[in-house]
Scaffold this active site. Structure first.
Site, short mmCIF file in Angstrom:
data_model
loop_
_atom_site.label_atom_id
_atom_site.label_comp_id
_atom_site.label_asym_id
_atom_site.label_seq_id
_atom_site.Cartn_x
_atom_site.Cartn_y
_atom_site.Cartn_z
N SER A 75 -64.65 -31.76 -23.29
CA SER A 75 -64.06 -30.51 -22.87
C SER A 75 -63.54 -29.77 -24.11
CB SER A 75 -62.96 -30.78 -21.84
OG SER A 75 -62.71 -29.67 -21.03
N ASP A 102 -71.16 -28.96 -13.51
CA ASP A 102 -69.88 -28.62 -14.12
C ASP A 102 -69.82 -27.12 -14.35
OD1 ASP A 102 -67.59 -28.36 -15.67
OD2 ASP A 102 -68.50 -29.22 -17.47
N HIS A 105 -68.18 -32.68 -15.13
CA HIS A 105 -67.42 -32.48 -16.36
C HIS A 105 -67.12 -33.80 -17.08
CE1 HIS A 105 -65.22 -29.68 -18.86
NE2 HIS A 105 -64.12 -30.40 -18.79
#
Length: 486
Positions: free
Chosen positions: A174, A413, A438
């Site tokens: 991320s 995602d 994700h």
């Protein structure tokens, strides 16, 4: 909560932007036991790496954690896997991120986890209150300082362990994945390669369409169930209609069993938006939360009205509870990430009319700058990320000089809309899975993992093996040349 939502209808406010996070944490309280193999250290970190004013030389204690269990040692030039902490305390990552530990034995790797400045126990100025109290103390809280921290810590560790020839692979997910890719670009002499999982490095300067994030959330729900998608899409106007009636907010509060009386309909809408977005972002197997939500909505008793069906989705996802908390309690992560999005991490995420299953909420940069300036007394720098790290014409630019970066994504995602999805060169590679979510590839491996996820991780491991093998071949050739010269 992973979308920092406040009661407002404008996506242009800093609190409304979806937050990046590797792991879905339903609570900021850490409870899982950490193995004794993880040893905690603190490095005397420089406050400001880029200036020579007296205050730049102030230091703070930065936490890092090491696991020597599988390391082959410095004499064997065994690799170092360095996990780069992101917008949270490091504790969750030690057990919540599986890729380093799961592959340490195969690589005989030393594991290093470094906490991001201003989070967890790595706080300058002695306390969070002091560190965040004004624009001057917050000014050292940015990504460039963070990756310079990581470089200092890794160089220190290699020198201390006499491991100058141990190649470093940086890993992040991320926002941490963004940092990992940027670290490889900025510090190629420190890191041999980077695994950047679910890193939306293209969500800046309108490189990615504003509605990219919420378009994928919509797609995920529509693919799960057309009727579920339609119910959600129709629910927003129904919420507003009920709220406009006498005692309407009280009716909604009772219908959705909110722990506190709703003050405006946006509180409920924000709560539901967050739930749908989180379900899509972390739509991990085997539970598949989007399917759970839609199962509740579609499975409501026959004849149920729209809002009763929506509430059935809440119960299916959250569990049957006496009440549901629609308010958002601030955490160190939400406070820290709000500053980061208000300074440099300006990601123009928004929604237009009828382009998603959500009500329109366009990103307006002028409004965003005004809101951030009001909060922090300094305006954002919305174009700094692409100036400092790049992003425009990424294939044209990176294929000329970048190398050894894996950009991994799952196409379910929402942040994959701003990820690198095509190979840039033979060493800057994009690996994605159609059903992935994700940061799924760097989470701990499970016996229930589907074959496509197992193969994604296997491919990543093989690529990293090739980097390290080439490094060792180059190292041996250099040593032989040096001996021949003497």
């Amino acid at each position: 909560m992973f979308l920092i939502i406040f009661p407002t209808c404008a996506t242009a406010t800093p609190s409304k932007l979806p937050r990046l996070s590797t792991i879905l944490r339903e609570s900021e309280i850490f409870s899982e036991l950490i193995s004794d193999d993880f040893q905690t250290f603190f490095y005397n970190q420089t406050l400001d790496h880029f200036n020579y004013r007296p205050e730049s030389y102030y230091t703070f204690q930065q936490r890092y954690v090491m696991n020597f269990k599988y390391w082959g040692g410095a004499n064997a030039s065994a690799p170092i896997f360095a996990y780069l902490g992101a917008e949270a305390a490091l504790d969750f990552d030690l057990t919540g991120v599986g890729f380093p530990v799961d592959n340490a034995l195969q690589f005989k790797a030393l594991l290093v986890y470094i906490e991001h400045r201003y989070y967890g126990q790595s706080i300058p100025f002695g306390s969070r209150e002091e560190a965040l109290k004004n624009a001057s103390t917050r000014g050292y809280f940015n990504s460039a300082q963070a990756i310079a921290d990581y470089a200092e810590v890794l160089e220190y560790i290699k020198k201390k362990l006499l491991a100058e020839n141990s190649p470093v692979i940086v890993i992040g997910g991320s926002y941490g994945g963004m940092l990992a890719s940027w670290f490889r670009l900025k510090y190629p002499h420190v890191a041999l390669g980077a695994l950047a999982s679910s890193a939306p490095i293209l969500y800046f300067d309108d490189i990615t369409p504003q509605n990219g994030y919420y378009s994928i959330v919509t797609k995920d729900f529509r693919e799960a169930s057309e009727s579920c998608y339609s119910t959600i899409r129709e629910s927003w106007s129904e919420i507003d209609r009920v709220a406009s009636e006498p005692n309407g907010l009280s009716i909604l509060s009772k219908k959705f069993r909110t722990c506190a009386e709703l003050n405006k309909s946006n509180e409920l809408k924000d709560y539901l938006e967050t739930m749908y977005a989180v379900a899509a972002q972390y739509n991990h197997p085997p539970r598949y939360p989007v399917t759970v939500v839609c199962g509740g909505i579609d499975g409501a008793p026959e004849g149920s009205d729209i809002l009763s069906r929506i509430f059935a989705g809440v119960v299916a996802y959250r569990g049957n509870s006496s009440c549901y908390n629609t308010s958002v309690n601030p955490t160190e992560t939400s406070e820290g990430w709000r500053w980061q999005t208000c300074s440099e991490m300006v990601m123009p995420i928004g929604r237009g009319d009828n382009d998603t299953m959500f009500p329109p909420s366009p990103f307006n940069l002028t409004t965003f700058i005004q809101a951030c300036t009001s909060l922090y007394d300094v305006p954002p720098r919305p174009h700094w990320i692409t100036t400092y790290y790049g992003g425009h014409d990424i294939k044209l630019i990176l294929h000329r000089f970048a190398s050894n970066i894996i950009f991994s994504n799952g196409l379910r995602d929402p942040y994959s809309s701003a990820g690198v999805l095509k190979n840039i060169s033979h060493t800057v590679l994009a690996i994605h899975t159609v059903n992935g979510s994700h940061c799924l590839d760097i989470l701990p491996a499970k016996s229930t993992d589907p074959e496509w996820l197992i193969m994604q991780r296997k491919t990543e491991v093989e690529i990293i093996e090739s980097w390290i093998a080439q490094y060792h071949a180059d190292l041996d050739a250099t040593r032989k040349r040096t001996l021949f010269e003497y």
